[in-house]
Write a protein that holds these residues in place. Structure first.
Motif, PDB file in Angstrom:
ATOM      1  N   ASN A   1       0.809  -1.211   0.000  1.00  0.00           N
ATOM      2  CA  ASN A   1       0.000   0.000   0.000  1.00  0.00           C
ATOM      3  C   ASN A   1       0.848   1.269   0.000  1.00  0.00           C
ATOM      4  OD1 ASN A   1      -3.110  -0.497   0.305  1.00  0.00           O
ATOM      5  ND2 ASN A   1      -2.102  -2.088   1.538  1.00  0.00           N
ATOM      6  N   ASP A   2       2.128   1.135  -0.316  1.00  0.00           N
ATOM      7  CA  ASP A   2       3.031   2.287  -0.327  1.00  0.00           C
ATOM      8  C   ASP A   2       3.790   2.338  -1.656  1.00  0.00           C
ATOM      9  OD1 ASP A   2       4.677   4.399   0.258  1.00  0.00           O
ATOM     10  OD2 ASP A   2       5.651   3.469   1.997  1.00  0.00           O
ATOM     11  N   PRO A   3       3.064   2.586  -2.767  1.00  0.00           N
ATOM     12  CA  PRO A   3       3.715   2.535  -4.081  1.00  0.00           C
ATOM     13  C   PRO A   3       4.742   3.641  -4.301  1.00  0.00           C
ATOM     14  CG  PRO A   3       1.494   3.421  -4.273  1.00  0.00           C
ATOM     15  CD  PRO A   3       1.627   2.925  -2.868  1.00  0.00           C
ATOM     16  N   ASP A   4       4.673   4.718  -3.540  1.00  0.00           N
ATOM     17  CA  ASP A   4       5.665   5.785  -3.704  1.00  0.00           C
ATOM     18  C   ASP A   4       7.051   5.310  -3.295  1.00  0.00           C
ATOM     19  OD1 ASP A   4       3.796   7.563  -4.653  1.00  0.00           O
ATOM     20  OD2 ASP A   4       3.341   8.397  -2.681  1.00  0.00           O
ATOM     21  N   ARG A   5       7.128   4.561  -2.189  1.00  0.00           N
ATOM     22  CA  ARG A   5       8.420   4.049  -1.737  1.00  0.00           C
ATOM     23  C   ARG A   5       8.718   2.649  -2.261  1.00  0.00           C
ATOM     24  NH1 ARG A   5       8.551   5.613   4.640  1.00  0.00           N
ATOM     25  NH2 ARG A   5       6.347   5.076   4.459  1.00  0.00           N
TER      26      ARG A   5
ATOM     27  N   PRO B   1       7.641   1.011  -5.543  1.00  0.00           N
ATOM     28  CA  PRO B   1       7.008   0.874  -6.864  1.00  0.00           C
ATOM     29  C   PRO B   1       7.180  -0.534  -7.419  1.00  0.00           C
ATOM     30  CG  PRO B   1       9.079   2.048  -7.045  1.00  0.00           C
ATOM     31  CD  PRO B   1       8.835   1.865  -5.573  1.00  0.00           C
TER      32      PRO B   1
ATOM     33  N   ASP C   1       7.662  -1.085 -10.674  1.00  0.00           N
ATOM     34  CA  ASP C   1       8.407  -0.967 -11.930  1.00  0.00           C
ATOM     35  C   ASP C   1       9.836  -1.473 -11.735  1.00  0.00           C
ATOM     36  OD1 ASP C   1       9.823  -0.162 -14.164  1.00  0.00           O
ATOM     37  OD2 ASP C   1       8.849   1.797 -14.294  1.00  0.00           O
TER      38      ASP C   1
ATOM     39  N   SER D   1       4.277   2.269 -12.718  1.00  0.00           N
ATOM     40  CA  SER D   1       3.903   3.087 -11.571  1.00  0.00           C
ATOM     41  C   SER D   1       3.423   4.453 -12.048  1.00  0.00           C
ATOM     42  CB  SER D   1       5.094   3.263 -10.615  1.00  0.00           C
ATOM     43  OG  SER D   1       5.548   2.014 -10.137  1.00  0.00           O
ATOM     44  N   GLY D   2       2.816   5.227 -11.137  1.00  0.00           N
ATOM     45  CA  GLY D   2       2.426   6.591 -11.420  1.00  0.00           C
ATOM     46  C   GLY D   2       1.378   6.717 -12.504  1.00  0.00           C
TER      47      GLY D   2
ATOM     48  N   HIS E   1       0.874   3.693 -14.860  1.00  0.00           N
ATOM     49  CA  HIS E   1       0.071   2.650 -14.233  1.00  0.00           C
ATOM     50  C   HIS E   1      -1.398   3.029 -14.217  1.00  0.00           C
ATOM     51  CE1 HIS E   1      -1.912   1.122 -10.489  1.00  0.00           C
ATOM     52  NE2 HIS E   1      -1.574  -0.014 -11.053  1.00  0.00           N
TER      53      HIS E   1
ATOM     54  N   THR F   1       8.017  -5.762  -5.598  1.00  0.00           N
ATOM     55  CA  THR F   1       8.244  -4.322  -5.632  1.00  0.00           C
ATOM     56  C   THR F   1       9.744  -4.044  -5.547  1.00  0.00           C
ATOM     57  OG1 THR F   1       8.027  -4.098  -3.230  1.00  0.00           O
ATOM     58  CG2 THR F   1       6.017  -3.833  -4.537  1.00  0.00           C
TER      59      THR F   1
ATOM     60  N   ARG G   1      12.572   2.498  -3.839  1.00  0.00           N
ATOM     61  CA  ARG G   1      13.265   3.589  -4.533  1.00  0.00           C
ATOM     62  C   ARG G   1      14.614   3.908  -3.895  1.00  0.00           C
ATOM     63  NH1 ARG G   1       9.989   6.009  -8.224  1.00  0.00           N
ATOM     64  NH2 ARG G   1       7.734   5.934  -7.867  1.00  0.00           N
TER      65      ARG G   1
END
Length: 366
Positions: free
Chosen positions: A25-29, A31, A33, A61-62, A65, A252, A255
């Motif tokens: 649930n934390d795709p920003d940290r 991702p 990709d 991602s982003g 996605h 995942t 980053r």
């Protein structure tokens, strides 16, 4: 915990439920990709078709996605679940008639696989000849066999399907995707279809087979002392929680270096979720599985199985099982359960076959 997804392909595996939910649930940290990791990954690894970058909803991602996810969600939303039961019933009797007089069958390969394949191709709008080529490539992809051949075979067949639906549209998932406002290119269509086939055939097939094993070996489902056996729905819910059809996946790539549960995760290195381990984490698993909404068989977060796909897959599995048990109510395993053979591969929980016996039965009139 450190693992190798394949020899020479290191990763960190997550086995705690709450940690997995946090990461997914934390795709920003975290991702999905793999592009940066892939620059130094072994390109000839047999598992690459399962984990490499693709311009589709599971490996981006982003904004990229969001665009792919929108096209897929809208295409899946057009599935009419009211047509699924009669579709399964018509196909089931035809398939069961091919072996019911013998008194024995490999139910996985002679019934479950052709049933899942037939129904999925109908809702996808995929002709049988194209679907058979894709199915063979998809199975090889899950078994981690011959990277280049898998990608080439699958890509060629799905490009053919894309061109077919651009020129001859229908009321099906592929048509809705090629006509979607996102304007997917042929290449993008191929990669969305790779994902649809991978998710729409292999996991339901494994879920059905593994649930049948449970229902035919567990006294809660087989005991003659209790006329009110537990239902197929109960068995499916239990299998999704205790033995999901995808045992390990949802990869995942952090980053930047990050400390999770006292473990440093390296930047851009794969973190793989063990759904099988997380679902049996004692912090979550209470032994009550009916209608459980917490299992990770569908994943969670922005890359979870789309909401419109879940009821379809679930109902498909339930109907295929019920049709078999209604037609052949005395069916049993032909070998002890510990003699069943499982397919190789780091991601799926899949049998090679499912031999069963039953009193020979005359063919059904169609």
């Amino acid at each position: 915990m450190p693992v190798e997804m394949w020899p020479g392909v290191p990763a960190t595996m997550v086995i705690k439920y709450r940690t997995a939910v946090r990461i997914l649930n934390d795709p920003d940290r975290f991702p999905a990709d793999p592009s940066i990791w892939q620059k130094t990954a072994p390109v000839d690894s047999p598992i690459m078709p399962m984990i490499e970058y693709r311009p589709n909803a599971i490996r981006t991602s982003g904004a990229e996605h969001a665009r792919y996810r929108s096209a897929m969600n809208d295409a899946l939303a057009g599935i009419d679940l009211n047509t699924l039961r009669p579709m399964v019933e018509r196909s089931a009797m035809t398939v069961i008639n091919t072996f019911c007089e013998r008194g024995q069958a490999d139910v996985l390969n002679e019934y479950v696989a052709p049933m899942v394949f037939s129904v999925f191709c109908q809702v996808l709008g995929c002709p049988q000849d194209i679907g058979e080529r894709v199915a063979a490539a998809s199975a090889a992809m899950f078994d981690s066999v011959d990277t280049d051949a898998v990608n080439a075979s699958m890509g060629e067949a799905l490009l053919e399907l894309t061109h077919l639906k651009r020129s001859h549209p229908g009321d099906d998932i592929t048509t809705r995707m090629v006509q979607h406002e996102s304007g997917l290119s042929d290449e993008e269509m191929v990669h969305q279809l790779v994902l649809l086939f991978a998710a729409g055939v292999e996991p339901p097939l494994n879920l059905i087979a593994n649930t049948l094993v449970l229902m035919l070996t567990d006294p809660r489902y087989t005991s003659s002392e209790n006329k009110f056996h537990l239902s197929t729905k109960t068995a499916l819910d239990e299998r999704l929680a205790t033995d999901p059809p995808m045992a390990n996946y949802c990869i995942t790539y952090p980053r930047q270096p990050i400390l999770i549960e006292d473990v440093w995760l390296q930047a851009n290195q794969p973190v793989i979720i063990s759904m099988a381990a997380c679902n049996t984490d004692p912090e979550m698993n209470t032994g009550e599985f009916l209608d459980n909404g917490w299992n990770l068989a569908w994943s969670t977060g922005p890359h979870a199985c789309p909401a419109h796909a879940r009821p379809f897959s679930y109902l498909l599995a339930q109907e295929i099982i019920d049709q078999l048990l209604d037609a052949l109510p005395e069916i049993t395993l032909a070998v002890p359960v510990d003699q069943l053979v499982w397919r190789p591969g780091p991601f799926h929980r899949a049998l090679t076959n499912l031999p069963m016996v039953f009193p020979p039965s005359p063919q059904w009139r169609l």
